[in-house]
Design a protein around this motif. Structure first.
Motif, PDB file in Angstrom:
ATOM      1  N   GLN A 181       0.816  -1.211   0.000  1.00  0.00           N
ATOM      2  CA  GLN A 181       0.000   0.000   0.000  1.00  0.00           C
ATOM      3  C   GLN A 181       0.852   1.263   0.000  1.00  0.00           C
ATOM      4  O   GLN A 181       0.459   2.277  -0.586  1.00  0.00           O
ATOM      5  N   LEU A 182       2.021   1.209   0.642  1.00  0.00           N
ATOM      6  CA  LEU A 182       2.917   2.364   0.581  1.00  0.00           C
ATOM      7  C   LEU A 182       3.389   2.580  -0.850  1.00  0.00           C
ATOM      8  O   LEU A 182       3.436   3.733  -1.330  1.00  0.00           O
ATOM      9  N   ALA A 183       3.725   1.504  -1.545  1.00  0.00           N
ATOM     10  CA  ALA A 183       4.114   1.631  -2.949  1.00  0.00           C
ATOM     11  C   ALA A 183       2.965   2.203  -3.782  1.00  0.00           C
ATOM     12  O   ALA A 183       3.187   3.008  -4.694  1.00  0.00           O
ATOM     13  N   ALA A 184       1.747   1.802  -3.457  1.00  0.00           N
ATOM     14  CA  ALA A 184       0.575   2.332  -4.177  1.00  0.00           C
ATOM     15  C   ALA A 184       0.425   3.838  -3.927  1.00  0.00           C
ATOM     16  O   ALA A 184       0.133   4.610  -4.854  1.00  0.00           O
ATOM     17  N   LEU A 185       0.632   4.270  -2.680  1.00  0.00           N
ATOM     18  CA  LEU A 185       0.552   5.695  -2.367  1.00  0.00           C
ATOM     19  C   LEU A 185       1.632   6.483  -3.101  1.00  0.00           C
ATOM     20  O   LEU A 185       1.364   7.573  -3.635  1.00  0.00           O
ATOM     21  N   GLN A 186       2.848   5.955  -3.126  1.00  0.00           N
ATOM     22  CA  GLN A 186       3.916   6.637  -3.860  1.00  0.00           C
ATOM     23  C   GLN A 186       3.580   6.752  -5.344  1.00  0.00           C
ATOM     24  O   GLN A 186       3.851   7.787  -5.966  1.00  0.00           O
ATOM     25  N   THR A 187       2.986   5.707  -5.890  1.00  0.00           N
ATOM     26  CA  THR A 187       2.601   5.735  -7.305  1.00  0.00           C
ATOM     27  C   THR A 187       1.593   6.852  -7.558  1.00  0.00           C
ATOM     28  O   THR A 187       1.716   7.636  -8.500  1.00  0.00           O
ATOM     29  N   MET A 188       0.589   6.950  -6.716  1.00  0.00           N
ATOM     30  CA  MET A 188      -0.460   7.956  -6.862  1.00  0.00           C
ATOM     31  C   MET A 188       0.086   9.366  -6.680  1.00  0.00           C
ATOM     32  O   MET A 188      -0.351  10.313  -7.356  1.00  0.00           O
ATOM     33  N   LEU A 189       1.079   9.506  -5.777  1.00  0.00           N
ATOM     34  CA  LEU A 189       1.634  10.822  -5.460  1.00  0.00           C
ATOM     35  C   LEU A 189       2.798  11.208  -6.370  1.00  0.00           C
ATOM     36  O   LEU A 189       3.342  12.311  -6.247  1.00  0.00           O
ATOM     37  N   GLY A 190       3.187  10.303  -7.262  1.00  0.00           N
ATOM     38  CA  GLY A 190       4.280  10.604  -8.185  1.00  0.00           C
ATOM     39  C   GLY A 190       5.652  10.561  -7.539  1.00  0.00           C
ATOM     40  O   GLY A 190       6.577  11.238  -8.002  1.00  0.00           O
ATOM     41  N   ALA A 191       5.797   9.766  -6.490  1.00  0.00           N
ATOM     42  CA  ALA A 191       7.067   9.683  -5.753  1.00  0.00           C
ATOM     43  C   ALA A 191       7.751   8.359  -6.076  1.00  0.00           C
ATOM     44  O   ALA A 191       7.323   7.305  -5.598  1.00  0.00           O
ATOM     45  N   ARG A 192       8.804   8.435  -6.869  1.00  0.00           N
ATOM     46  CA  ARG A 192       9.493   7.201  -7.253  1.00  0.00           C
ATOM     47  C   ARG A 192      10.234   6.546  -6.093  1.00  0.00           C
ATOM     48  O   ARG A 192      10.455   5.346  -6.090  1.00  0.00           O
ATOM     49  N   THR A 193      10.625   7.340  -5.110  1.00  0.00           N
ATOM     50  CA  THR A 193      11.311   6.830  -3.936  1.00  0.00           C
ATOM     51  C   THR A 193      10.673   7.438  -2.685  1.00  0.00           C
ATOM     52  O   THR A 193       9.974   8.462  -2.776  1.00  0.00           O
TER      53      THR A 193
END
Length: 363
Positions: A304-316
């Motif tokens: 889910q953290l990876a999903a949030l980063q994807t939605m927020l445009g944060a590669r890392t």
């Protein structure tokens, strides 16, 4: 006595998890939603690095327990969950081992069950350098936590009453060991002044460990017959408040205390933490559902953290510090009183865009 106290800590910590909770200031940190910044999931990494340390994920199992037969079983299962998910793990305070070496296996099991993982030893600020080395060697620790806990010690019936020597002892330990040293509160937070002070003591990292999670002053007061230290319940600052307070300090920060879900993890990372720890919620899952349930929870959190980063445009995880944040409610009031400007946090992307237009940069 020590073993019974460790078992009492677990029991009272679980009672806190099951009871009513107060305001959690993570809820006063909101991401500004930008509908077209999303990226591809395959481009997202959860890896984080700080102070010469590299972790495959920015979530860690923070210090909990050890020192009794029951807590040894808990540590065994925590270590298995850490091994299966790649999540770093910290031991509970190893002071019990210094007093009674026969309980060594309740701590060494962390390494036995997790031979290749990142394991952190935990000692208090009274520990001698010799004992610190014993702790590191026992679990082949990759890093060392030194915990500071004046509120807990004050409420503890048999607690310490002398704290003036702590800075000198912390500096002595930090200069003597060859692993990164993390200065950690136990749930009352680290102020900006404290973070600046520990930086000067040679500490590598500070875990702000704020109010909102397990309340150890409340636990110790629960061990008192009269409960006369109830006024210390909820003492200190939250992790979001501490992260905001320490902006601009040149010392890597970790965050724990009141972390309930992957959104709280993302919020802490966006506020500048390099990694985010949790304890009480993981313990509740383990005791309710066993090690498989905890492995499932950790796996879900990472996904889910990876999903949030994807939605927020944060590669890392570090890229989350470029996201726009709104600071509201009591946390905003704290910032105002401490002279912390929150407006720039809400305009990070606008500032980055203006910088690109000025410099002609495409990044």
């Amino acid at each position: 006595m020590s073993a019974q106290r460790k078992d009492d800590h677990v029991r009272l910590a679980i009672e806190q998890q099951d009871g009513p909770r107060g305001v959690n200031q993570f809820d006063e940190v909101t991401f500004v939603h930008h509908a077209l910044v999303g990226i591809d999931r395959q481009d997202v990494s959860l890896a984080t690095a700080f102070a010469g340390v590299s972790w495959p994920v920015p979530i860690y199992i923070n210090a909990m327990t050890g020192g009794s037969a029951k807590t040894g079983i808990i540590n065994r299962d925590l270590a298995i969950a850490a091994r299966e998910t790649g999540v770093p793990i910290a031991s509970g305070s190893m002071n019990a081992y210094f007093k009674d070496p026969s309980c060594a296996d309740t701590f060494s099991v962390l390494r036995k069950e997790n031979p290749d993982g990142f394991v952190i030893a935990n000692v208090n600020a009274n520990a001698t350098v010799d004992n610190v080395w014993r702790a590191i060697e026992l679990i082949r620790a990759d890093a060392l936590q030194i915990h500071v806990n004046t509120a807990q010690e004050t409420a503890m019936p048999e607690g310490d009453r002398e704290f003036s020597h702590w800075p000198g002892q912390i500096e002595k330990i930090a200069s003597a060991v060859d692993v990164p040293v993390i200065l950690k509160e136990v749930g009352n937070g680290l102020s900006r002044q404290t973070v600046l002070a520990v930086k000067d003591l040679g500490v590598s990292v500070a875990d702000v460990s704020g109010r909102g999670g397990t309340d150890f002053a409340r636990i110790e007061n629960g061990r008192r017959e009269l409960g006369e230290y109830a006024f210390l319940h909820g003492w200190g600052q939250s992790a979001p408040a501490c992260l905001l307070d320490a902006q601009g300090v040149d010392l890597p920060l970790l965050a724990s205390g009141g972390v309930r879900n992957p959104l709280d993890v993302a919020r802490a990372l966006a506020l500048g933490a390099k990694g985010v720890g949790a304890s009480g919620g993981f313990l509740r899952t383990l005791l309710d559902g066993g090690v498989d349930a905890l492995i499932g929870q950790l796996t879900t959190w990472l996904d889910q953290l990876a999903a949030l980063q994807t939605m927020l445009g944060a590669r890392t995880p570090a890229d989350l510090t470029r996201c726009d944040l709104l600071i509201q409610g009591s946390l905003r009031s704290f910032c105002a009183e401490r002279g912390i400007e929150t407006g720039p946090l809400a305009r990070r992307t606008s500032s980055a865009e203006a910088h690109r237009e000025t410099t002609g940069s495409t990044r």
